[in-house]
Design an enzyme around this catalytic site. Structure first.
Site, mmCIF file in Angstrom:
data_model
loop_
_atom_site.group_PDB
_atom_site.id
_atom_site.type_symbol
_atom_site.label_atom_id
_atom_site.label_comp_id
_atom_site.label_asym_id
_atom_site.label_seq_id
_atom_site.Cartn_x
_atom_site.Cartn_y
_atom_site.Cartn_z
ATOM 1 N N GLY A 265 0.584 -5.192 0.735
ATOM 2 C CA GLY A 265 -0.573 -5.273 -0.157
ATOM 3 C C GLY A 265 -0.222 -5.898 -1.493
ATOM 4 O O GLY A 265 -1.077 -6.477 -2.156
ATOM 5 N N GLU B 69 -0.567 -9.482 -0.915
ATOM 6 C CA GLU B 69 -1.995 -9.766 -0.693
ATOM 7 C C GLU B 69 -2.753 -9.771 -2.014
ATOM 8 O O GLU B 69 -3.618 -10.607 -2.246
ATOM 9 C CB GLU B 69 -2.559 -8.747 0.291
ATOM 10 C CG GLU B 69 -2.009 -8.954 1.696
ATOM 11 C CD GLU B 69 -2.348 -7.835 2.634
ATOM 12 O OE1 GLU B 69 -1.971 -6.683 2.354
ATOM 13 O OE2 GLU B 69 -2.982 -8.087 3.654
ATOM 14 N N ALA C 269 0.868 -1.178 0.000
ATOM 15 C CA ALA C 269 0.000 0.000 0.000
ATOM 16 C C ALA C 269 0.904 1.228 0.000
ATOM 17 O O ALA C 269 2.085 1.144 0.309
ATOM 18 C CB ALA C 269 -0.870 0.004 1.250
ATOM 19 N N GLU D 123 4.424 -5.416 7.267
ATOM 20 C CA GLU D 123 3.622 -4.393 7.937
ATOM 21 C C GLU D 123 3.991 -4.155 9.399
ATOM 22 O O GLU D 123 3.937 -3.044 9.896
ATOM 23 C CB GLU D 123 2.143 -4.736 7.837
ATOM 24 C CG GLU D 123 1.545 -4.580 6.446
ATOM 25 C CD GLU D 123 1.711 -5.812 5.589
ATOM 26 O OE1 GLU D 123 2.546 -6.672 5.916
ATOM 27 O OE2 GLU D 123 1.020 -5.909 4.559
HETATM 28 N N1 T1G Z 1 4.606 3.510 0.062
HETATM 29 C C1 T1G Z 1 5.031 4.758 -0.260
HETATM 30 N N2 T1G Z 1 6.322 5.051 -0.586
HETATM 31 C C2 T1G Z 1 7.187 4.025 -0.593
HETATM 32 C C3 T1G Z 1 6.814 2.701 -0.266
HETATM 33 C C4 T1G Z 1 5.452 2.470 0.063
HETATM 34 N N3 T1G Z 1 4.989 1.257 0.346
HETATM 35 N N4 T1G Z 1 7.925 1.929 -0.351
HETATM 36 C C5 T1G Z 1 8.932 2.732 -0.718
HETATM 37 N N5 T1G Z 1 8.500 3.987 -0.859
HETATM 38 C C6 T1G Z 1 9.283 5.131 -1.286
HETATM 39 C C7 T1G Z 1 10.403 5.466 -0.310
HETATM 40 O O1 T1G Z 1 9.923 6.312 0.708
HETATM 41 C C8 T1G Z 1 11.398 6.151 -1.226
HETATM 42 O O2 T1G Z 1 10.895 7.456 -1.453
HETATM 43 C C9 T1G Z 1 11.243 5.394 -2.547
HETATM 44 O O3 T1G Z 1 9.937 4.789 -2.497
HETATM 45 C C10 T1G Z 1 12.287 4.313 -2.737
HETATM 46 O O4 T1G Z 1 12.202 3.497 -1.554
HETATM 47 C C11 T1G Z 1 -2.414 -3.067 2.595
HETATM 48 C C12 T1G Z 1 -1.260 -2.041 4.854
HETATM 49 C C13 T1G Z 1 10.311 -1.874 -1.538
HETATM 50 C C14 T1G Z 1 12.309 -2.842 -0.372
HETATM 51 O O5 T1G Z 1 6.377 -1.849 3.996
HETATM 52 O O6 T1G Z 1 10.611 -1.934 2.046
HETATM 53 O O7 T1G Z 1 0.901 -2.810 2.208
HETATM 54 O O8 T1G Z 1 12.874 8.726 -0.498
HETATM 55 O O9 T1G Z 1 14.569 3.967 -0.841
HETATM 56 O O10 T1G Z 1 15.919 0.719 -1.046
HETATM 57 O O11 T1G Z 1 -2.013 -4.825 4.080
HETATM 58 O O12 T1G Z 1 11.064 0.667 -0.269
HETATM 59 O O13 T1G Z 1 12.694 8.307 -2.964
HETATM 60 O O14 T1G Z 1 11.096 9.890 -1.847
HETATM 61 O O15 T1G Z 1 13.191 2.130 0.253
HETATM 62 O O16 T1G Z 1 15.003 0.027 -3.353
HETATM 63 C C15 T1G Z 1 3.914 -2.622 3.108
HETATM 64 C C16 T1G Z 1 8.164 -0.611 2.185
HETATM 65 C C17 T1G Z 1 3.143 -1.341 3.144
HETATM 66 C C18 T1G Z 1 7.413 -1.906 1.857
HETATM 67 C C19 T1G Z 1 12.551 -0.909 -1.929
HETATM 68 N N6 T1G Z 1 5.087 -2.473 2.281
HETATM 69 N N7 T1G Z 1 9.205 -0.353 1.215
HETATM 70 O O17 T1G Z 1 13.734 -0.496 -1.252
HETATM 71 O O18 T1G Z 1 13.985 1.893 -2.141
HETATM 72 S S1 T1G Z 1 1.710 -1.448 4.183
HETATM 73 C C20 T1G Z 1 6.259 -2.060 2.812
HETATM 74 C C21 T1G Z 1 10.396 -1.032 1.258
HETATM 75 C C22 T1G Z 1 0.682 -2.507 3.344
HETATM 76 C C23 T1G Z 1 -1.365 -3.873 3.247
HETATM 77 C C24 T1G Z 1 -0.475 -3.067 4.122
HETATM 78 C C25 T1G Z 1 11.432 -0.597 0.265
HETATM 79 C C26 T1G Z 1 11.621 -1.582 -0.898
HETATM 80 P P1 T1G Z 1 11.948 8.685 -1.713
HETATM 81 P P2 T1G Z 1 13.553 2.889 -0.951
HETATM 82 P P3 T1G Z 1 14.761 0.520 -1.975
#
Ligand code: T1G
Length: 708
Positions: free
Chosen positions: A107, A110, A63, A130
């Site tokens: 997500g 999911e 998400a 999450e």
């Molecule tokens: N949402 C919004 N922005 C995100 C994002 C996300 N999920 N993931 C990364 N970004 C932005 C980050 O802030 C950065 O922005 C840029 O993308 C590059 O990220 C519904 C409720 C995927 C392993 O927790 O673990 O789904 O600084 O530097 O090192 O049930 O990003 O460039 O402006 O980290 O290559 C669950 C979180 C969400 C994954 C890539 N998902 N992201 O790593 O790049 S909750 C996560 C990561 C959810 C559902 C639930 C990593 C990555 P900027 P980065 P990276």
């Protein structure tokens, strides 16, 4: 069709490509785009199956985390979420194949589990991270995952949030096929193979949900692990409870229970704090006057001066990153001791199965011990990690300045001394910078990067990139005494001593902060780091002490007794051979004597006072640092405290804690302490100003600092 999801079809297969860089988050418009694509495929008689794939470097990484803040702040209502999309995927008349590369997280996974099938390349990762944001999967992950991988693995994935590599996920039954060669071509071929065939929806598969007896043991073990390793955290327990609901409730009821638990976590202060940290860890890499495209120097070889605890740990960081490193000492005995410590540290990791013996051998081979400056002339970076004395550091910098090539960066690991003064010993101040590692340097993630007044933007950009290469989180700080972390830690540890002098029990002081979530209380931390470290610095700066201002008494006395802490098996506490702390009557007697000599009548001190004096000592100094521009943002201070001082992520950091508590309340409390305890508690002007203006630290921009 939105341009967030691109539709194409050929050879009986429709392809939906998510196009929302950089990580294909399920931002507004993406679920809608996929829904449109599914409807289009359903209406196209030539289409027999659908492939859902991520454009760019990844499948869907989850998400859009930025949306959560809008929901919890009330800016937008939490709509129907992903439910309509999941239903459409699951009931699609044309079976959908999720084609995974990069990451399918949260997500993203999911969505993939609502598809009929999941195929992937073996380099990809899947997971439900999450809990690292203080929430739990909120789109069926806790209900579908146990149906695909079994209860025990599903609980672990949801409780700890760690990624699973595709080969392991395939073995578990989460991925249906691991594709060699091109992912899209392979997925299309796979889709053609299943087109028109019956599909069993994941929600209808119950064969892996186990028996009540098996599951009781699994959930008990999970809760036990949460108590041990996830102390005070809410989301892991909620995740366990949601997966448990999958084993006891019909699917739809399980989904409702998951939604209830998700909502509870999302609106918790823990989740707000951990989402603050997620973005904060990325924000600190952004330096306002050092643009992303600033040129960087290549770092292909390094040289470290000093093979003590810090120098040896720093050398390990370079070897771990595959960078050859020369390690210099002044005597063979010291050099041998330093190398032996490195070897022992690596051997411990091999023994624990962290990496193989050949990895250790490869890393050891990258470290070249030396007693001279041989090998320094070619180094791309030289890091000084010697005794914390300015005279010696300037002597060393003058020496290496004459030897190093012109584009070699000269970094000091100093923890408090002025980078500008060190740089003045060289002819290249623009190439001089602070790389302040935290002990143990090969373990602690934090790297304080100290900018001197002449440090060039290229050297800063190189240092920020190097931090990432070394697996550190680099935070740029200004060149003030103690920089950011230690400058705040001084008042924090000072107050801990004052509290004991005034009557607080030493274990109560440590326990209050442990219960708050710190890895360790302030007195135990002193014993761990060595009380003599602070003692030496106090002696170095004795001439700067302001007469008449109260100074802590006890740690100087402990040091005079030779009680430096764990390294001498005694400091504030006595330590057994396993370094377990226990009260020491000698210390109790010393405390009584020091109170008498200082004319202090001990008083009962509440836990609230202990906590507030310790936390607000950090916040008050942090406010001065922010106002002076010695930290770029308040979140930089938070990230420093999380990664260098054991501050709990679920509290967000000292400045976040103050914002959440309310600057007005914090200011009032500091004013109380100021009245009770004198000038050391003079409120930082910025706190008074923000309290008056109803602002937060997070809302204070660098441009308003006196340094900008
Ligand atoms: N949402 C919004 N922005 C995100 C994002 C996300 N999920 N993931 C990364 N970004 C932005 C980050 O802030 C950065 O922005 C840029 O993308 C590059 O990220 C519904 C409720 C995927 C392993 O927790 O673990 O789904 O600084 O530097 O090192 O049930 O990003 O460039 O402006 O980290 O290559 C669950 C979180 C969400 C994954 C890539 N998902 N992201 O790593 O790049 S909750 C996560 C990561 C959810 C559902 C639930 C990593 C990555 P900027 P980065 P990276």
């Amino acid at each position: 069709m939105s341009d967030l999801v691109i539709y194409s079809s050929a050879n009986g297969v429709a392809v939906l490509t998510v196009n929302n860089p950089p990580v294909n988050a399920l931002s507004p418009g993406v679920p809608e785009g996929i829904l449109d694509g599914l409807q289009k495929a359903a209406q196209d008689p030539s289409v027999g199956a659908v492939v859902l794939i991520g454009g760019g470097r990844s499948f869907i990484a989850g998400a859009d985390i930025k949306e959560f803040g809008k929901i919890t702040s009330g800016e937008k209502k939490r709509g129907v979420g992903l439910a309509p999309l999941l239903a459409a995927l699951e009931d699609s008349p044309k079976p959908v194949v999720a084609a995974i590369h990069g990451q399918a997280f949260g997500g993203g996974l999911e969505v993939a589990m609502a598809c009929a099938y999941r195929v992937a390349i073996d380099a990809a990762n899947v997971g439900q991270p999450e809990v690292k944001l203080g929430i739990i999967p909120g789109a069926g992950g806790t209900q579908r995952l146990p149906r695909l991988v079994g209860v025990e693995k599903a609980v672990a994935m949801c409780q700890f949030g760690d990624p699973v590599k595709v080969p392991a996920a395939h073995a578990l039954g989460l991925i249906d096929a691991v594709l060699e060669g091109g992912l899209l071509e392979g997925a299309i071929a796979f889709a053609q193979g299943i087109a028109g065939k019956p599909v069993r929806r994941v929600r209808d598969r119950n064969e892996k949900l186990g028996t009540a007896a098996e599951n009781a043991a699994i959930f008990a073990a999970a809760r036990d692990a949460a108590a041990k390793r996830q102390r005070a955290l809410m989301a892991p327990l909620a995740a366990i409870q949601a997966v448990e609901a999958a084993t006891t409730l019909p699917f739809e009821d399980g989904i409702k229970e998951e939604g209830r638990l998700f909502q509870e976590c999302l609106f918790s202060s823990q989740s707000k704090a951990m989402i603050h940290v997620f973005f904060g860890e990325r924000t600190v890499a952004k330096i306002p006057d050092v643009p992303k495209e600033t040129a960087v120097f290549p770092i292909r070889s390094a040289a470290i001066i000093g093979a003590g605890t810090m120098g040896g740990g720093i050398a390990m960081n370079y070897a771990n990153a595959g960078i050859p490193v020369v390690l210099k000492e002044t005597s063979q005995a010291a050099l041998d001791k330093g190398v032996a410590t490195i070897r022992k540290n690596y051997a411990n990791s091999v023994a624990k199965g962290r990496f193989s013996q050949e990895t250790m051998d490869r890393r050891m081979a990258l470290i070249t011990p030396t007693l001279s400056y041989d090998g320094f002339a070619d180094a791309d970076i030289i890091v000084e990690a010697v005794f914390e004395g300015m005279a010696l550091k300037k002597e060393i910098f003058a020496e290496v300045d004459a030897i190093a090539k012109s584009d070699c960066i000269l970094a000091s690991n100093t923890s408090t001394l002025s980078i500008d003064e060190i740089a003045s010993a060289t002819k290249r101040p623009h190439m001089v910078i602070g790389h302040h590692f935290f002990s143990p340097a090969n373990v602690m993630r934090l790297l304080e990067i100290v900018r001197g007044k002449s440090t060039s933007k290229e050297v800063i950009a190189t240092s920020m990139a190097l931090a990432k290469t070394l697996g550190k989180i680099g935070v740029l700080v200004g060149n003030c005494r103690g920089f950011v972390g230690n400058r705040m830690f001084g008042p924090y540890r000072r107050e801990a001593q004052f509290l004991v002098e005034e009557g607080a029990d030493i274990e109560a002081v440590d326990r209050v902060m442990y219960d708050f979530g710190m890895a360790m209380g302030p007195l135990q931390v002193g014993d761990l780091a060595g009380l003599d470290v602070g003692w030496r610095i106090r002696k170095e700066f004795r001439h700067l002490e302001v007469p008449g201002v109260r100074k802590p008494l006890l740690e100087d006395r402990l040091c005079e007794m030779g009680r430096y802490g764990q390294k001498t098996l005694g400091g504030w506490y006595a330590y057994d051979e396993n370094r377990r702390p226990k009260r020491d009557p000698m210390v109790e007697e010393l405390i009584v004597k020091v109170r008498e000599q200082a004319g202090i009548t001990p008083r009962a001190i509440s836990e609230d006072e202990i906590r507030d004096r310790l936390l607000y000592a950090l916040v008050n100094e942090g406010a001065r640092i922010l106002e002076e521009g010695m930290a770029l943002r308040s979140v930089d201070i938070d990230i420093i405290y999380l990664n260098g001082y054991g501050f709990p992520p679920h509290r967000g950091g000292p400045m976040f804690h103050a914002d959440i508590t309310g600057i007005g309340k914090v200011y009032e409390r500091i004013q109380e302490f100021h009245q009770q305890h004198g000038p050391l508690w003079t409120p930082a002007p910025l706190i008074e100003r923000l309290a008056r203006e109803g602002r937060t630290f997070a809302g204070f921009p660098y441009q308003e600092s006196t340094h900008a």
